[in-house]
Design an enzyme around this catalytic site. Structure first.
Site, mmCIF file in Angstrom:
data_model
loop_
_atom_site.group_PDB
_atom_site.id
_atom_site.type_symbol
_atom_site.label_atom_id
_atom_site.label_comp_id
_atom_site.label_asym_id
_atom_site.label_seq_id
_atom_site.Cartn_x
_atom_site.Cartn_y
_atom_site.Cartn_z
ATOM 1 C CG HIS A 45 20.561 5.101 0.261
ATOM 2 N ND1 HIS A 45 19.504 4.700 -0.286
ATOM 3 C CD2 HIS A 45 20.512 4.250 1.460
ATOM 4 C CE1 HIS A 45 18.518 4.099 0.357
ATOM 5 N NE2 HIS A 45 19.370 3.849 1.434
ATOM 6 C CB CYS A 98 17.390 5.664 -5.024
ATOM 7 S SG CYS A 98 17.590 5.643 -3.453
#
Length: 223
Positions: free
Chosen positions: A71, A18
């Protein structure tokens, strides 16, 4: 409903993990150009000489808000959302967490270090930990989005980046109410895991419906 009433993306290629995809959204560049081939470690982060989309929008007068999973780097404050163009941030820094307790790393009972990864920040300040244990992340993110719309000054352009935790593992943490909407599964580990995954995707569908409803309620959906 969104696809039928909007623009359909029918073919797309992305990294198998991701972080490269979400940082490509932030930079407008292919991941290989800034060294993000896989999910970053705790020491990773998009180099600071790359401009993020919210920085450009912020400079153009937009209110900018980030909700959910980040992230994209957090080894120093300079890599975190409110230092890379977002006015506010509510969410978690790392790749995953428990859906209800918000503890990272999820389900790794033998982890050397465990702790809550959920923060709220405004401006370039130290982020204040949020005590939201017992509430599912999707509901928290929808609530935060709704409050942003309530507080947003009319006439000012708005950019809200909402990155839900769903449908990331741990899949075993699907809510019972949504599991009941799924067909019964065979008594195998794979079948049960698939049923839990489907329930978590169902929770994402519901949350997206809530976001659309909030935008319609505030007269912003067609803007």
């Amino acid at each position: 409903a969104l696809a039928m009433g909007g623009v359909r993306l029918e073919r797309f290629y992305a990294a198998k993990e991701c972080a490269p995809s979400r940082t490509a959204i932030m930079t407008g560049r292919l991941p290989f150009q800034y060294g993000y081939y896989q999910n970053p470690s705790d020491e990773g982060g998009v180099p600071l000489n790359y401009t993020f989309l919210p920085e450009t929008l912020q400079a153009a007068g937009y209110a900018t808000h980030a909700i959910g999973k980040w992230h994209a780097g957090f080894r120093t404050k300079a890599y975190t959302p409110t230092w890379r163009g977002f006015d506010t941030f509510f969410g978690f820094y790392h790749w995953g967490e428990e859906y209800v307790s918000h503890v990272f790393p999820p389900y790794y009972k033998d982890a050397k270090c465990r702790g809550v990864d959920l923060s709220r920040g405004v401006g370039q300040q130290s982020l204040t930990p949020v005590n939201a244990s017992g509430l599912r992340s999707a509901a928290l993110f929808v609530e935060t989005f709704g409050q942003i719309l309530e507080d947003h000054p009319r006439g000012k352009p708005l950019y809200a980046y909402v990155a839900f935790q769903n449908a990331h593992d741990p899949y075993e943490q699907a809510p019972a109410s949504l599991l009941r909407r799924q067909p019964a599964a065979a008594p195998t580990v794979l079948a049960q895991r698939r049923r839990n995954f489907s329930a978590i995707v169902g929770e994402l569908d519901d949350a997206m419906g809530d976001l659309v409803g909030l935008l319609q309620q505030h007269g912003l959906f067609n803007n």
